[in-house]
Design a protein around this motif. Structure first.
Motif, PDB file in Angstrom:
ATOM      1  N   CYS A  92      33.234  23.149  64.174  1.00 26.14           N
ATOM      2  CA  CYS A  92      33.862  22.975  62.858  1.00 26.14           C
ATOM      3  C   CYS A  92      33.306  24.011  61.879  1.00 26.14           C
ATOM      4  O   CYS A  92      32.255  24.596  62.102  1.00 26.14           O
ATOM      5  CB  CYS A  92      33.624  21.563  62.345  1.00 26.14           C
ATOM      6  N   GLY A  93      34.025  24.207  60.783  1.00 30.79           N
ATOM      7  CA  GLY A  93      33.588  25.194  59.793  1.00 30.79           C
ATOM      8  C   GLY A  93      34.229  26.546  60.052  1.00 30.79           C
ATOM      9  O   GLY A  93      35.361  26.626  60.545  1.00 30.79           O
ATOM     10  N   ASP A  94      33.500  27.596  59.741  1.00 27.22           N
ATOM     11  CA  ASP A  94      34.099  28.933  59.717  1.00 27.22           C
ATOM     12  C   ASP A  94      34.783  29.341  61.024  1.00 27.22           C
ATOM     13  O   ASP A  94      35.854  29.950  60.997  1.00 27.22           O
ATOM     14  CB  ASP A  94      33.019  29.965  59.343  1.00 27.22           C
ATOM     15  N   ALA A  95      34.183  29.015  62.172  1.00 24.20           N
ATOM     16  CA  ALA A  95      34.774  29.433  63.455  1.00 24.20           C
ATOM     17  C   ALA A  95      36.144  28.797  63.692  1.00 24.20           C
ATOM     18  O   ALA A  95      36.940  29.286  64.488  1.00 24.20           O
ATOM     19  CB  ALA A  95      33.838  29.086  64.609  1.00 24.20           C
ATOM     20  N   SER A  96      36.413  27.670  62.991  1.00 27.57           N
ATOM     21  CA  SER A  96      37.693  26.971  63.170  1.00 27.57           C
ATOM     22  C   SER A  96      38.809  27.553  62.319  1.00 27.57           C
ATOM     23  O   SER A  96      39.957  27.114  62.423  1.00 27.57           O
ATOM     24  CB  SER A  96      37.530  25.491  62.804  1.00 27.57           C
ATOM     25  N   ILE A  97      38.479  28.502  61.453  1.00 26.65           N
ATOM     26  CA  ILE A  97      39.540  29.134  60.651  1.00 26.65           C
ATOM     27  C   ILE A  97      40.110  30.259  61.505  1.00 26.65           C
ATOM     28  O   ILE A  97      39.704  31.402  61.443  1.00 26.65           O
ATOM     29  CB  ILE A  97      38.993  29.641  59.305  1.00 26.65           C
ATOM     30  N   ILE A  98      41.044  29.862  62.331  1.00 26.22           N
ATOM     31  CA  ILE A  98      41.555  30.748  63.375  1.00 26.22           C
ATOM     32  C   ILE A  98      42.905  31.289  62.939  1.00 26.22           C
ATOM     33  O   ILE A  98      43.791  30.521  62.565  1.00 26.22           O
ATOM     34  CB  ILE A  98      41.692  29.954  64.698  1.00 26.22           C
ATOM     35  N   PRO A  99      43.047  32.604  62.938  1.00 25.83           N
ATOM     36  CA  PRO A  99      44.343  33.138  62.520  1.00 25.83           C
ATOM     37  C   PRO A  99      45.456  32.787  63.508  1.00 25.83           C
ATOM     38  O   PRO A  99      45.242  32.786  64.717  1.00 25.83           O
ATOM     39  CB  PRO A  99      44.115  34.662  62.489  1.00 25.83           C
ATOM     40  N   MET A 100      46.599  32.422  62.958  1.00 25.99           N
ATOM     41  CA  MET A 100      47.787  32.241  63.803  1.00 25.99           C
ATOM     42  C   MET A 100      48.662  33.430  63.474  1.00 25.99           C
ATOM     43  O   MET A 100      49.032  33.622  62.317  1.00 25.99           O
ATOM     44  CB  MET A 100      48.530  30.975  63.403  1.00 25.99           C
ATOM     45  N   PRO A 148      38.084  34.468  69.553  1.00 21.63           N
ATOM     46  CA  PRO A 148      36.773  35.103  69.695  1.00 21.63           C
ATOM     47  C   PRO A 148      36.381  35.829  68.415  1.00 21.63           C
ATOM     48  O   PRO A 148      35.197  35.892  68.066  1.00 21.63           O
ATOM     49  CB  PRO A 148      36.953  36.081  70.862  1.00 21.63           C
ATOM     50  N   HIS A 149      37.391  36.321  67.696  1.00 24.69           N
ATOM     51  CA  HIS A 149      37.102  37.016  66.441  1.00 24.69           C
ATOM     52  C   HIS A 149      36.491  36.050  65.421  1.00 24.69           C
ATOM     53  O   HIS A 149      35.476  36.344  64.791  1.00 24.69           O
ATOM     54  CB  HIS A 149      38.396  37.635  65.894  1.00 24.69           C
ATOM     55  N   ALA A 150      37.113  34.859  65.267  1.00 26.29           N
ATOM     56  CA  ALA A 150      36.608  33.892  64.284  1.00 26.29           C
ATOM     57  C   ALA A 150      35.236  33.359  64.691  1.00 26.29           C
ATOM     58  O   ALA A 150      34.346  33.196  63.847  1.00 26.29           O
ATOM     59  CB  ALA A 150      37.597  32.744  64.124  1.00 26.29           C
ATOM     60  N   LEU A 151      35.044  33.108  65.984  1.00 28.00           N
ATOM     61  CA  LEU A 151      33.743  32.592  66.435  1.00 28.00           C
ATOM     62  C   LEU A 151      32.658  33.660  66.247  1.00 28.00           C
ATOM     63  O   LEU A 151      31.558  33.362  65.775  1.00 28.00           O
ATOM     64  CB  LEU A 151      33.821  32.146  67.909  1.00 28.00           C
ATOM     65  N   HIS A 152      33.004  34.879  66.569  1.00 32.13           N
ATOM     66  CA  HIS A 152      32.047  35.972  66.390  1.00 32.13           C
ATOM     67  C   HIS A 152      31.720  36.142  64.907  1.00 32.13           C
ATOM     68  O   HIS A 152      30.558  36.295  64.521  1.00 32.13           O
ATOM     69  CB  HIS A 152      32.608  37.268  66.983  1.00 32.13           C
ATOM     70  N   ARG A 153      32.747  36.090  64.069  1.00 33.64           N
ATOM     71  CA  ARG A 153      32.529  36.206  62.621  1.00 33.64           C
ATOM     72  C   ARG A 153      31.557  35.124  62.144  1.00 33.64           C
ATOM     73  O   ARG A 153      30.611  35.391  61.407  1.00 33.64           O
ATOM     74  CB  ARG A 153      33.877  36.051  61.899  1.00 33.64           C
ATOM     75  N   ALA A 154      31.795  33.891  62.604  1.00 33.39           N
ATOM     76  CA  ALA A 154      30.976  32.770  62.143  1.00 33.39           C
ATOM     77  C   ALA A 154      29.527  32.914  62.612  1.00 33.39           C
ATOM     78  O   ALA A 154      28.595  32.716  61.846  1.00 33.39           O
ATOM     79  CB  ALA A 154      31.567  31.463  62.661  1.00 33.39           C
ATOM     80  N   ILE A 155      29.344  33.274  63.868  1.00 30.96           N
ATOM     81  CA  ILE A 155      27.995  33.313  64.432  1.00 30.96           C
ATOM     82  C   ILE A 155      27.209  34.532  63.961  1.00 30.96           C
ATOM     83  O   ILE A 155      26.023  34.454  63.698  1.00 30.96           O
ATOM     84  CB  ILE A 155      28.067  33.295  65.983  1.00 30.96           C
ATOM     85  N   SER A 156      27.913  35.658  63.824  1.00 30.55           N
ATOM     86  CA  SER A 156      27.179  36.897  63.559  1.00 30.55           C
ATOM     87  C   SER A 156      26.986  37.178  62.070  1.00 30.55           C
ATOM     88  O   SER A 156      26.611  38.282  61.699  1.00 30.55           O
ATOM     89  CB  SER A 156      27.872  38.066  64.238  1.00 30.55           C
ATOM     90  N   ARG A 157      27.217  36.162  61.229  1.00 32.90           N
ATOM     91  CA  ARG A 157      26.968  36.372  59.806  1.00 32.90           C
ATOM     92  C   ARG A 157      25.517  36.756  59.536  1.00 32.90           C
ATOM     93  O   ARG A 157      25.184  37.345  58.531  1.00 32.90           O
ATOM     94  CB  ARG A 157      27.317  35.092  59.014  1.00 32.90           C
ATOM     95  N   CYS A 158      24.627  36.392  60.471  1.00 34.49           N
ATOM     96  CA  CYS A 158      23.199  36.656  60.264  1.00 34.49           C
ATOM     97  C   CYS A 158      22.751  37.950  60.932  1.00 34.49           C
ATOM     98  O   CYS A 158      21.568  38.279  60.897  1.00 34.49           O
ATOM     99  CB  CYS A 158      22.376  35.510  60.833  1.00 34.49           C
ATOM    100  N   ALA A 159      23.685  38.657  61.556  1.00 34.29           N
ATOM    101  CA  ALA A 159      23.291  39.815  62.374  1.00 34.29           C
ATOM    102  C   ALA A 159      22.544  40.883  61.581  1.00 34.29           C
ATOM    103  O   ALA A 159      21.759  41.645  62.145  1.00 34.29           O
ATOM    104  CB  ALA A 159      24.531  40.414  63.033  1.00 34.29           C
TER     105      ALA A 159
END
Ligand SMILES: [Zn+2]
Length: 485
Positions: A160-168, A321-332
């Motif tokens: 839930c949260g940022d990774a769930s904002i998935i573009p259609m 994968p783009h949204a999940l990567h965006r969410a996780i890699s905010r700290c990169a």
């Protein structure tokens, strides 16, 4: 050779019902295998806490330990911790005694269950035994993960949260009608490939998005309507929604039409039952674990550096994968953390195997006339690979089935509640010889949960680095809720 022996012992001792899988290095991260081993572990658990078939659904998350044998190239995948759940309690239900689970989303339950497993493994090495996870590190009193071991994180659904904002996305020029049900399986089957192609820049894919809906707990769910994209000129027409709201201090979502509904990259708090919670979304927590490690502050006293997931594997679900990567890699971009801590971006993979107790599958098998509304299951299951009481089922943050009268007593507590995990940590400390005490615990007068957390200085430095550089609006846990002993 020791590893081979362990592999074969483990497999012969556990086999399919216990969800361990022996394979080769080539298929180390095979997402379908990872998903299957997690579903098998779940299926092997008793009924208690599982959703009522056809009417209730839940989500599943698990930590999978992967052990490689350098001599034989065999790889053992074993579920060491598992969690289910979709609920989160509001501010007013939080307890200053650390005895209530505030956050019962599957990902959080799975991680906390994994802490029990890691603590037992540390007890083993402290007693001079052999652990399948830890070996001695060079600093006094510190341990590290064995070089042949790594960990994967599995979620049956996008966090839930940022990774769930998935573009259609849709193509203006070539949009095709709904596929008949008979074709849906192949459409789903192509999903994984289409998701993968998103990262490789290939813009030709097949997408399945039926009915958009927000789950009872506010999690974004988008299932159903089928749009087929075949053009290079595709554009984002909408986004899947998340019920998690932006944290206080951050501008709220614009809530405009279609793709303008959400802000992306924001820290978000989980929805509770009508009441706002202080609990960050699973996307935010996962991103934090990928920088500070998933071991938490207490265990970091005994570990040299953080423990990181090598891969995050999702089940069959709406996924980008783009949204999940965006969410996780905010700290990169975070720099300057103490030795042993740094942002780790795990490999991101999706399986084509669906969780049968998930929302999509439950909706498909639901008979509306007979069974009423489809609802999220109220219970949360915690399981981990420990010798005593591996299973712990809760509802509303307490052990399931406790009477009102026993609320607040030790019998009502979950084994993965803060206070129980703290007590396990204190037992670990009792086992530690004075000469083996890590520097962070020497010569200090510590008593409360908060004391021990604050004393984990390297972890706290890393957390301060993360908070000052990226997660500036991460809400602090109220201190008055952390003074228990
Ligand atoms: Zn969540």
């Amino acid at each position: 050779m020791e590893c081979v022996r362990e592999c074969s012992q483990s497999v012969s001792g556990t086999h399919v019902g216990q969800a361990a899988l022996l394979g080769t290095e080539g298929d180390m991260w095979d997402p379908d295998e990872v998903a299957r081993v997690c579903y098998e572990r779940y299926n092997a658990l008793p009924r208690r806490g599982k959703p009522e078939g056809g009417r209730e659904w839940t989500q599943l998350a698990a930590v999978v330990q992967v052990t490689r044998c350098p001599d034989t190239h065999c790889v053992l995948k074993e579920v060491v911790a598992l969690g289910t759940g979709t609920k989160c309690i509001g501010r007013s239900a939080m307890s200053p005694k650390g005895d209530v689970l505030n956050d019962s989303h599957a990902e959080v339950i799975a991680r906390r269950s994994c802490l029990r497993y890691l603590m037992e493994q540390l007890c083993v090495v402290m007693r001079g035994g052999h652990s399948s996870v830890f070996c001695r590190a060079d600093q006094t009193g510190k341990w590290r993960i064995r070089p042949d071991v790594s960990f994967l994180f599995f979620c049956s659904h996008t966090p839930c949260g940022d990774a769930s904002i998935i573009p259609m996305t849709e193509s203006k020029t070539q949009q095709r009608p709904l596929l008949p049900p008979a074709n849906q399986e192949s459409a789903h089957g192509d999903r994984k490939r289409s998701a993968e192609s998103e990262t490789s820049g290939v813009r030709k894919r097949l997408r399945v998005n039926r009915e958009r809906d927000v789950g009872d707990d506010g999690m974004s769910v988008a299932l159903g309507s089928v749009c087929v994209e075949v053009s290079l000129a595709e554009q984002v027409c909408d986004v899947h929604r998340t019920g998690a709201k932006c944290v206080p201090g951050m501008p709220s979502d614009p809530r405009g039409p279609g793709r303008d509904f959400h802000t992306v990259g924001a820290l978000r708090v989980k929805p509770g039952r009508g009441e706002p919670t202080l609990t960050l979304s699973c996307s935010d927590k996962l991103s934090r674990w990928c920088t500070l490690g998933f071991q938490g502050a207490l265990l970091s006293h005994f570990l040299q550096g953080g423990m990181y997931f090598s891969a995050v594997v999702l089940g069959k679900c709406p996924y980008s994968p783009h949204a999940l990567h965006r969410a996780i890699s905010r700290c990169a971009s975070v720099t300057g953390l103490p030795a042993g801590f740094s942002p780790h971006t795990p490999e991101l993979l999706q399986s084509s195997v669906e969780f049968t107790h998930g929302r999509t599958h439950t909706l498909q098998s639901h008979d509306a006339l007979q069974q009423g509304r489809v609802v999220p299951c109220g219970a949360a299951i915690s399981w981990c690979s420990v010798s005593s009481q591996p299973l712990d089922v809760t509802a509303n943050g307490y052990k399931q089935g406790v009477t009102k009268k026993s609320l607040g007593t030790p019998q009502a507590r979950s084994l993965v509640s803060k206070v129980e995990l703290f007590h396990s940590f204190l037992k670990l400390l009792e086992l530690t010889d004075d000469s083996e005490l890590p520097d962070s615990l020497r010569g200090k007068d510590l008593s409360s949960y908060l004391d021990y957390k604050v004393a984990a200085d390297e972890y706290q430095q890393a957390w301060t680095g993360l908070r000052t550089q990226v997660f500036t609006l991460w809400p602090q846990s109220p201190r008055e809720l952390l003074h228990f002993t």
